[in-house]
Design an enzyme around this catalytic site. Structure first.
Site, short mmCIF file in Angstrom:
data_model
loop_
_atom_site.label_atom_id
_atom_site.label_comp_id
_atom_site.label_asym_id
_atom_site.label_seq_id
_atom_site.Cartn_x
_atom_site.Cartn_y
_atom_site.Cartn_z
N LYS A 83 0.77 -1.11 0.01
CA LYS A 83 -0.03 0.05 0.15
C LYS A 83 0.91 1.07 0.03
CE LYS A 83 -4.22 1.05 2.53
NZ LYS A 83 -4.97 1.07 3.65
C1 E4P Z 1 -8.01 1.27 4.07
O1 E4P Z 1 -7.54 1.12 3.35
C2 E4P Z 1 -8.02 2.84 4.88
O2 E4P Z 1 -6.90 3.00 5.31
C3 E4P Z 1 -9.18 3.02 5.71
O3 E4P Z 1 -10.30 2.59 5.36
C4 E4P Z 1 -9.34 4.30 6.12
O4 E4P Z 1 -10.41 4.44 7.14
P1 E4P Z 1 -10.83 5.68 7.98
O5 E4P Z 1 -11.01 7.06 7.22
O6 E4P Z 1 -11.86 5.27 8.76
O7 E4P Z 1 -9.54 5.99 8.93
#
Ligand code: E4P
Length: 218
Positions: A83
């Site tokens: 990622k």
């Molecule tokens: C997933 O890949 C993301 O990092 C995550 O959904 C972010 O979520 P949040 O905005 O609730 O922190």
């Protein structure tokens, strides 16, 4: 639409995976912090629980260091997806890693143009953050529709991974739009099954069944 679970909590992942609901997992630095675990150790454990892709996020902001971190993360297991943040260095790393055969997830996407860049960099997944877009008074699901249209216009293979999901409604609209994946917090994933008429109907059936005096399995 595939369901990824958005957590680094191995107990939640194990339970939801046993229900057959988990096609993959996404983590981020905040979720690793919440788990209280070492990133390598917990990511390895998650990769052993699920067969699908497990996103592990680099913490570096500059290309060379991102590539070093990606090498470490990529060595954890075959189902690791690297990622990367939606920055110029992140896109450059995405292109290099994709060319080298890794799965990639470009994260922190807040605009259709950013999603276009990620697709051109060959990302396996683009992660638009719908909840955080909603938080600033605009509609996160409009962004998903825009990305869907652009990707379909040019037949991009990058999968739309709806992230920052906060409600069951986000999941429904993502499916209506035709997003490829929703990454869902465990509590929201469990909430998808809930409907008061299901509970009411089941209670009535059970009450009537009791009155029949029958026993199916003996
Ligand atoms: C997933 O890949 C993301 O990092 C995550 O959904 C972010 O979520 P949040 O905005 O609730 O922190």
């Amino acid at each position: 639409m595939k369901f990824f679970v958005d957590t680094a909590d191995v107990d939640d992942i194990r339970e939801l995976n046993a229900l057959g609901l988990v096609d993959g997992v996404t983590t981020n630095p905040s979720l690793i912090l919440k788990s209280g675990r070492d990133i390598i150790e917990v990511t390895k454990e998650i990769c052993g629980i699920v067969d699908g892709p497990v996103s592990a996020e680099v913490a570096a902001t500059e290309y060379d260091q991102m590539m070093k971190e990606a090498a470490v993360l990529g060595d954890i297991a075959d189902n690791i997806c690297i990622k990367l943040p939606l920055t110029l260095d992140g896109l450059k790393a995405c292109k290099s890693l994709t060319d080298a055969g890794h799965k990639t997830n470009v994260t922190l996407c807040f605009s259709a143009n950013q999603a276009l860049l990620a697709a051109k960099a060959g990302a396996t997944y683009i992660s638009p953050f719908v909840g955080r877009v909603d938080d600033i008074g605009t509609d996160g699901m409009d962004l998903i529709q825009e990305i869907r249209t652009i990707y379909d216009n040019y037949d991009f293979k990058t999968e739309i991974l709806v992230a920052s999901i906060r409600s069951v409604s986000h999941v429904k609209i993502a499916a209506l739009i035709g997003a490829d994946v929703s990454t869902i917090p465990p509590s929201t994933l469990r909430a998808l099954v809930k409907h008061p008429l299901t509970d009411k109907g089941l209670a009535a059936f059970l009450a009537d069944w009791e009155k029949t005096g029958q026993d199916i399995a003996g």
